[in-house]
Design a protein around this motif. Structure first.
Motif, short mmCIF file in Angstrom:
data_model
loop_
_atom_site.label_atom_id
_atom_site.label_comp_id
_atom_site.label_asym_id
_atom_site.label_seq_id
_atom_site.Cartn_x
_atom_site.Cartn_y
_atom_site.Cartn_z
N UNK A 228 1.76 -70.97 -38.25
CA UNK A 228 1.48 -71.84 -37.11
C UNK A 228 0.01 -71.73 -36.75
N UNK A 229 -0.67 -72.86 -36.67
CA UNK A 229 -2.06 -72.88 -36.24
C UNK A 229 -2.09 -72.57 -34.74
N UNK A 230 -2.77 -71.45 -34.35
CA UNK A 230 -2.76 -71.08 -32.92
C UNK A 230 -3.47 -72.09 -32.03
N UNK A 231 -4.32 -72.93 -32.60
CA UNK A 231 -5.06 -73.91 -31.79
C UNK A 231 -4.24 -75.16 -31.51
N UNK A 232 -3.37 -75.55 -32.48
CA UNK A 232 -2.63 -76.81 -32.34
C UNK A 232 -1.13 -76.61 -32.18
N UNK A 233 -0.62 -75.42 -32.58
CA UNK A 233 0.81 -75.18 -32.54
C UNK A 233 1.55 -75.82 -33.70
N UNK A 234 0.86 -76.44 -34.65
CA UNK A 234 1.48 -77.11 -35.77
C UNK A 234 1.66 -76.15 -36.95
N UNK A 235 2.69 -76.42 -37.77
CA UNK A 235 2.87 -75.67 -39.01
C UNK A 235 1.79 -76.09 -40.02
N UNK A 236 1.17 -75.10 -40.67
CA UNK A 236 0.15 -75.40 -41.66
C UNK A 236 0.42 -74.55 -42.89
N UNK A 237 0.00 -75.06 -44.02
CA UNK A 237 0.13 -74.35 -45.29
C UNK A 237 -1.23 -73.81 -45.68
N UNK A 238 -1.32 -72.50 -45.87
CA UNK A 238 -2.56 -71.86 -46.27
C UNK A 238 -2.45 -71.44 -47.74
N UNK A 239 -3.34 -71.90 -48.56
CA UNK A 239 -3.33 -71.57 -49.98
C UNK A 239 -4.27 -70.41 -50.24
N UNK A 240 -3.77 -69.38 -50.90
CA UNK A 240 -4.58 -68.23 -51.26
C UNK A 240 -4.97 -68.34 -52.73
N UNK A 241 -5.90 -69.25 -53.02
CA UNK A 241 -6.32 -69.45 -54.40
C UNK A 241 -7.29 -68.35 -54.82
N UNK A 242 -7.29 -68.01 -56.09
CA UNK A 242 -8.29 -67.06 -56.57
C UNK A 242 -9.70 -67.59 -56.30
N UNK A 243 -10.59 -66.69 -55.91
CA UNK A 243 -11.96 -67.06 -55.60
C UNK A 243 -12.68 -67.54 -56.86
N UNK A 244 -13.29 -68.71 -56.80
CA UNK A 244 -14.07 -69.23 -57.93
C UNK A 244 -15.19 -70.07 -57.35
N UNK A 245 -16.35 -69.44 -57.19
CA UNK A 245 -17.49 -70.08 -56.55
C UNK A 245 -18.74 -69.88 -57.40
N UNK A 246 -19.60 -70.88 -57.37
CA UNK A 246 -20.90 -70.73 -58.01
C UNK A 246 -21.99 -71.11 -57.01
N UNK A 247 -23.09 -70.39 -57.07
CA UNK A 247 -24.19 -70.56 -56.13
C UNK A 247 -25.45 -70.87 -56.94
N UNK A 248 -26.28 -71.79 -56.46
CA UNK A 248 -27.54 -72.08 -57.14
C UNK A 248 -28.62 -72.32 -56.11
N UNK A 249 -29.83 -71.83 -56.40
CA UNK A 249 -30.91 -71.98 -55.45
C UNK A 249 -32.19 -71.37 -55.93
N UNK A 250 -33.01 -70.92 -54.99
CA UNK A 250 -34.33 -70.37 -55.27
C UNK A 250 -34.28 -68.85 -55.11
N UNK A 251 -34.78 -68.15 -56.12
CA UNK A 251 -34.83 -66.69 -56.07
C UNK A 251 -36.25 -66.18 -56.05
N UNK A 252 -36.40 -64.91 -55.70
CA UNK A 252 -37.73 -64.30 -55.65
C UNK A 252 -37.62 -62.79 -55.78
N UNK A 253 -38.72 -62.18 -56.17
CA UNK A 253 -38.92 -60.73 -56.05
C UNK A 253 -39.94 -60.51 -54.95
N UNK A 254 -39.55 -59.73 -53.95
CA UNK A 254 -40.39 -59.52 -52.78
C UNK A 254 -40.70 -58.04 -52.65
N UNK A 255 -41.97 -57.71 -52.44
CA UNK A 255 -42.37 -56.32 -52.23
C UNK A 255 -42.18 -55.97 -50.75
N UNK B 243 -34.89 -58.07 -54.72
CA UNK B 243 -34.50 -59.41 -55.12
C UNK B 243 -33.95 -60.17 -53.93
N UNK B 244 -34.52 -61.33 -53.64
CA UNK B 244 -34.12 -62.12 -52.48
C UNK B 244 -33.86 -63.55 -52.93
#
Length: 245
Positions: free
Chosen positions: A99-126, A134-135
């Motif tokens: 039950x969603x505590x905010x709405x009181x409605x029944x909801x289905x929560x899926x516990x899928x295995x984590x599968x994420x990829x991240x892309x962006x700008x990296x750096x080495x900082x002193x 590494x930042x």
């Protein structure tokens, strides 16, 4: 390795970790693979759960790619950075109805295995005392949902600070992964932010290492503390005995 009160789930268990990394030309790679419940113990907190967690984090040097020195101030090198995180497979995914505590409605929560990829700008900082850190700043793409979902800032460090006469030393090493701008429309499960920080004290020789780590969590993986995922904020402890190839 041994984990105690690891979140989410407050799980205590043993596991084997293979950690690797290196530099070749313009490419840098770091990663690890964890294998849980090695002896297939039915009483383990990981019994009946996914056995594998993996992280792969390659970076491509923009300095090397362009042939130019792109350093400025404390920033020593720039990269196109990627990180992919995989947690097990579909065998142990499940759905729960609540039950969603905010709405009181029944909801289905899926516990899928984590599968994420991240892309962006990296750096080495002193950084003072820590040395090279590494930042990286990424956008996150959820490969289960097929959608972009927030951002992550990551930092990692390795600082030897006490040396023995035999050449071994003690280091302070660790990382931070912190996500923000995460979709929290499903407020019973998700938070708009969350992350973790690992603080390790390790003794190193040429072939061996022994260490202790304290990990701090805050709504880790963008899962709301006290929500459908349970406890996702707090502390966990780790011990490690390492052989270096």
């Amino acid at each position: 390795m041994g984990a105690f009160d690891e979140l989410p789930g407050e799980s205590s268990h043993d596991y084997i970790e293979m950690e690797f990394g290196g530099r070749s030309g313009i490419w840098e790679l770091y990663g690890y693979v964890d294998f849980f419940n090695v002896l297939n113990n039915d009483s383990s907190d990981k019994a009946g759960s996914d056995r594998i967690f993996a992280k792969f984090a390659p970076r491509m040097s923009l300095d090397g790619l362009t042939g130019k020195d792109l350093s400025f101030g404390p920033v020593k090198e720039l990269y196109i950075a990627n990180q992919t995180v995989i947690n097990g497979g579909a065998e142990y995914s499940f759905e729960t109805t609540t039950i969603d505590p905010d709405t009181g409605e029944n909801v289905v929560a899926s516990n899928e295995p984590l599968y994420q990829t991240f892309i962006g700008l990296g750096s080495d900082v002193e950084v003072p005392w820590l040395g090279k850190v590494g930042l990286n700043l990424y956008g996150m793409y959820d490969l289960n949902a097929k959608d972009w979902n927030g951002y992550q800032i990551s930092a990692n460090w390795f600082k030897p600070f006490y040396f023995f006469e035999n050449g071994s030393f003690v280091s302070y090493q660790g990382y931070i992964d912190y996500q923000f701008g995460v979709n929290d429309d499903f407020a019973a499960l998700n938070s708009s932010h969350g992350g973790q920080m690992y603080n390790g004290l390790y003794w190193h020789s040429d072939r061996f290492a022994l260490g202790y780590g304290l990990k701090a969590y805050n709504d880790v993986y963008g899962l709301k503390d006290g929500g459908l995922a349970g406890k996702t904020s707090g502390f966990a402890h780790y011990v490690a005995a390492t052989y270096k190839f």
